[in-house]
Structure formats: structure tokens, C-alpha cells
Design an enzyme around this catalytic site. Structure first.
Site, short mmCIF file in Angstrom:
data_model
loop_
_atom_site.label_atom_id
_atom_site.label_comp_id
_atom_site.label_asym_id
_atom_site.label_seq_id
_atom_site.Cartn_x
_atom_site.Cartn_y
_atom_site.Cartn_z
CG LEU A 121 46.99 25.46 59.78
CD1 LEU A 121 47.37 26.90 60.09
CD2 LEU A 121 46.09 24.88 60.88
CG ASP A 140 50.08 25.00 56.35
OD1 ASP A 140 51.05 24.54 55.72
OD2 ASP A 140 48.89 24.85 56.00
#
Length: 543
Positions: free
Chosen positions: A416, A458
Site C-alpha cells: 500500500l 501492508d
């Protein structure tokens, strides 16, 4: 005892609307009551002032007329009684409010009077003479038994009068007598009507009181109250020369909105000293507010019924997929041959149906897929996705299958963009919820037989089954779909959160035996995407 979901939904919807209705009714009623009190109070205060002004203005005008009359030559010695009588009758005809006008000498003997009434009589004991011989005098409202017997009274009601007395002096200032006039109190009712007529359009059911400064006696008001004493707070404030409004409670229960004013004089005129009190029952004033509250309650009840029905229907729409899954599970237990329906519109149902389909596939296929989701040690506790251990098991099976089918596997290594900022600004709790939402969107973007793994933080890995002919084009299409979905805002705890997505990709083919090398290439491509501007896909190929 169990309650079905439809009943819970219908009851919850209705209960929420009822509570909101009660709250809304209270808030609107409270604010509307304050507004109505202020509006009506100001109207009553304004009307009180207007009436007190009109009373004073009327009495000032009548006193001025008597004073002007007293200065005419007919009253100078030698006195012309006939001429004086003509002037007095002419004034009475011009102003019917004058019930009687007379001229008395310094001893109180009436020399001339309108209609010859009391001529030759004496008014020496009357306040109008005793005070008027000294200076201009305006008396209070009173009964007069003598005039009541002489004057015509077609209505039969009690006659009341207001006295005006003015000293008559010659050019040297010597007092020659008193010019006395009696006004019928009926004119006060005319003033009352002129004030109440426009007031009734704004304030319904108002009562008017004119109260004497002498013993606080009610001079004008409801017939049952005339002559009685008043001791209200509004009267005390009015007697101090104030003009405003207040809310009063009478007899412990009845509440009134009351406007008050004091009839002060102007110029050299001292004023009547009367207080004007105009009050309205709070029940009448707030009747429109109560009507509005009742309308809100009735409307709320109707909406609650409709929302209850809507909740019933909505619950039916929600539980229908659950019923289909339940029916399929029952058929599975009896026949062993059934396919669990798949639902993608509702996140929880999508996860449930996907899990059940995987379970059925595991139990029914002769050569089952590795059941990597069944073991709690093989999936990520935050997102529920398979972890690195499950990924290794999956790859061993997927490679064998790809070799048999002469197909390829495409590795997407993604992370991300902006996730660190979310953690720093909104907190780790929001970051965890964001990762859960991202996981769901990844599931939406891939097919059922493809693998999605959270490998830490992430970062995720997606394994795609692609063809041998154009694996990069197929992988790129899925990657773009993932980027588009991740770029859409996430609503978390009532706040929109925005992140991006960078992807590195590499393709495994049967000629490349080592999947760990392909994973490394995808990882390298991921960092190239990060350094190249983020929110993009980069392919790395094996040498």
C-alpha cells in the site's frame, strides 16, 4: 426463546424512529414554546404600551380643551352665565365623551352647566373642585350616584366617570372659579376595542386590565374583576414605570403571559397614573405548539410503522441468501452432491459462501486442493487471509497442476502507498481496519481458485493461474483491477481514508522450476514500482 432476524430488524427500525420522534417532538416543542412566549410577550407588551399611550393622549387632549375653554373672555367678570352655558353645551356636543361640564365659583356653587344639570347646586365637597381650584386636576375613575340619577342611561349598566378640574383665573392671576368636566368611562372601552381588534390577529384570548394607582383597584377588565384589587408582579413592575412582559403563575396552576405598561404623563401633564395589564393564558398561547407536537408524534408513529415494514422486507432480503446456503447444506448432508451458492454483494456472506464452497470442494473432490484455510496456524489473524506457510503448501499443489495443464502462474507482490501516514495520523486501530478492508477488495478482484496471502505489514502476494500464451497481459489486467479498487476511498469509523497500491509482477512457467526465485523477482519489481512513482505495476522476467 429465540427471535427471528426479521422481527429484530422490524422492531429495531420502529424503535429507533419512535425514539427519534419523541426526541424531535421534545426539542421542537421546547424551542417553539420559547419562541411563542417571546413573540406573544412582545406583542402584549407593545399593546399595553399603546393602550397606556392612548389613555394618556386622550386625557391630555380633553384636559387641554377644558383649559383652553377656561381662558375665554366669557369667564371673566362680569360673568355671562348664558354665554358660558352656550360654550359648555357646544363643547359637549362636539365631544360626546364629556358627560357633564359645569362652571362653579370660588365657593363651589354651580353657575352654568350643560343641560342645566346641577345649576344652582354645589360641588364644594367634590375632589374635582377641591383640587381643581388649586391647579389642573384629573381624577380617578369613580361612580357618581347624583349624576347617575339625572343622566339618561339606556343600557342600565353602572355609570362611571373621570373628573377634570381646571382653575379659572382673571388676567391678574386671581382665581374666579373652577371649570369642572366629567368624562364617561365608556371611552376607555373604545380605546380597549381599538387596541384589541388588531391584537386578536396575533394573540388570541387576551384580557385587558386598567388598574388605578390608588389602592391598585381594577378600573377596567372582565366584569367579575372590576372594582377588586390586583396584586400581581406585573402590576408592581408597571407601577415603577416599566414596560415589558413576563410569565406569571396564578392560583398555583394557571399560567399567563403578561404584558404591562404605565400611563406616564408628557410635557406638563402628570398622567393618569393608571397601569395597563394585558395577559393571555399560556395554554392558549402554546396551543399551536402542542398541535405541532401532536402532528410530529402522529407522523412519527406512521413513519415507524412504515420503517418497521421496510425492516421486515430488508431482513427478508438479507436472510434469503442464508436460507439458500442452509438449504444447500441440508441437501449436502443427505445426498452429498450439491453446490453452495456464491454471494458477492454482502461482504460477510461472500466470505461465508467462499469458505463453505472451499469446504465442500475439499470433502468431495477425489484429488482435493490443499485445505490451507482450515488450520488457524495457516492464516493471518487480522485479515483471515492465508499466511506464508499456507502459501508454500498452495504453491506445491499449484505448480503440479500448472505442469499438468501446461499453464503458468503469475506472482503479484503488492504493498500500500501511504499506509504509514494512516498509522501515524489516524492510529494503528484505523490501520488494522484498513488492512481488513483491503483484504476484502483483493478477494473481490480475484477468482476463487487463486491465492491471496498477507506476508506482513501492508504487503500481500497474489498467485494467479494464467495461460501459457499471454500470462503478462492477463496478470496486468488483474493488477490494474486491484489498483483501481484500492484507490477508491475507504470509509472507516465515519472518515474517508485514501491509499494507493504499488505492484511488482513475475511469471512462473514449467521451465522455471524454482518458485522462490519468481517470488524474489516480483519483490524486486515491487520496489521498482515504489521508486518509479508508486500506484503502478512493474514486471520482472527470469534470465
Amino acid at each position: 426463546m429465540s427471535i427471528n432476524l426479521r422481527t429484530i430488524f422490524a422492531g429495531a427500525f420502529a424503535a429507533v424512529i419512535i425514539l427519534l420522534t419523541v426526541l424531535l417532538s421534545y426539542l421542537i416543542g421546547n424551542e417553539s414554546s420559547k419562541t411563542a412566549e417571546v413573540t406573544n410577550g412582545k406583542s402584549l407588551a407593545e399593546a399595553s404600551y399603546q393602550m397606556s399611550y392612548n389613555l394618556n393622549h386622550f386625557m391630555l387632549a380633553r384636559t387641554g380643551e377644558v383649559e383652553v375653554l377656561s381662558k375665554l373672555g366669557a369667564f371673566q367678570e362680569p360673568v355671562s352665565e348664558d354665554e358660558i352655558a352656550g360654550l359648555l353645551n357646544q363643547l359637549k356636543e362636539s365631544l360626546p365623551a364629556f358627560t357633564w361640564i359645569g362652571y362653579a365659583d370660588t365657593k363651589g356653587n354651580v353657575l352654568s352647566a350643560t343641560g342645566d344639570i346641577l345649576e344652582g347646586g354645589s360641588i364644594e365637597e367634590q375632589p374635582v373642585f377641591q383640587n381643581g381650584i388649586k391647579s389642573p386636576y384629573i381624577g380617578d375613575v369613580q361612580d357618581d350616584s347624583l349624576l347617575a340619577e339625572i343622566l339618561p342611561n339606556p343600557s342600565g349598566e353602572r355609570l362611571q366617570f373621570v373628573d377634570i378640574g381646571v382653575p379659572v383665573k382673571d388676567k391678574s392671576g386671581r382665581t374666579l372659579g373652577v371649570l369642572a368636566a366629567r368624562l364617561s368611562w365608556e371611552w376607555a372601552h373604545q380605546v380597549e376595542s381599538s387596541i384589541l381588534a388588531p391584537l386578536e390577529e396575533r394573540v388570541e384570548g387576551a384580557d385587558v386590565y386598567i388598574v388605578s394607582n390608588n389602592n391598585n383597584r381594577i378600573l377596567l377588565g372582565p366584569s367579575s374583576q372590576v372594582g377588586k384589587q390586583m396584586s400581581d408582579l406585573a402590576l408592581q413592575l408597571a407601577s415603577q414605570g416599566k414596560n415589558s412582559w413576563l410569565i406569571e403563575e396564578h392560583k398555583g396552576s394557571q399560567t399567563y403571559i403578561t404584558g404591562y405598561a404605565y400611563a406616564e404623563g408628557e410635557m406638563n401633564y402628570p398622567g393618569t397614573g393608571w397601569s395597563v395589564i394585558i395577559r393571555q393564558s399560556a395554554d392558549i398561547a402554546l396551543a399551536p405548539v402542542h398541535k405541532l407536537q401532536n402532528s410530529i408524534v402522529l407522523s412519527g408513529m406512521a413513519i415507524a410503522v412504515l420503517c418497521g415494514i421496510a425492516g421486515w422486507l430488508l431482513a427478508g432480503w438479507i436472510i434469503r441468501p442464508l436460507q439458500r446456503i442452509t438449504e444447500s447444506a441440508d441437501e449436502l448432508s443427505s445426498s452429498g452432491k450439491v453446490e453452495i451458492p456464491e454471494f458477492k454483494r454482502i461482504k460477510e456472506l461472500s466470505i461465508l459462501s467462499r469458505s463453505l464452497r472451499n469446504l465442500v470442494n475439499k470433502l468431495t473432490r477425489p484429488e482435493p486442493e490443499p485445505f490451507y484455510m482450515s488450520d488457524l496456524t495457516r492464516h493471518d489473524p487480522l485479515t483471515g487471509l492465508p499466511n506464508r506457510t499456507a502459501l508454500d503448501d498452495y504453491l506445491a499443489h499449484a505448480v503440479n497442476k500448472a505442469k499438468r495443464n501446461r499453464s503458468t502462474l503469475s506472482f503479484l507482490y503488492l504493498g500500500l502507498d501511504g499506509f504509514k501516514k494512516v498509522n501515524e495520523t489516524l492510529g494503528h486501530k484505523t490501520g488494522d481496519k484498513l488492512l481488513q478492508e483491503v483484504s476484502f477488495r483483493l478477494l473481490e478482484s480475484t477468482r476463487e481458485n487463486e491465492m491471496i496471502t498477507r506476508i506482513g505489514g501492508d504487503e500481500f502476494v497474489v498467485i494467479l493461474h494464467t495461460s501459457a500464451a499471454k500470462p503478462m497481459q492477463e496478470a496486468e489486467a488483474v493488477a490494474k483491477r486491484i489498483i483501481d479498487k484500492i484507490n477508491q476511498p475507504f470509509l472507516i469509523d465515519g472518515e474517508f481514508v485514501h491509499v494507493g497500491c504499488s505492484i511488482g509482477a513475475a511469471v512462473w512457467s514449467p521451465e522455471n522450476q524454482d518458485t522462490s526465485e519468481i517470488m524474489r523477482l516480483a519483490d524486486d519489481a515491487y520496489y521498482i514500482s515504489k521508486r518509479s512513482g508508486k500506484n503502478r505495476i512493474t514486471f520482472e522476467t527470469a534470465v
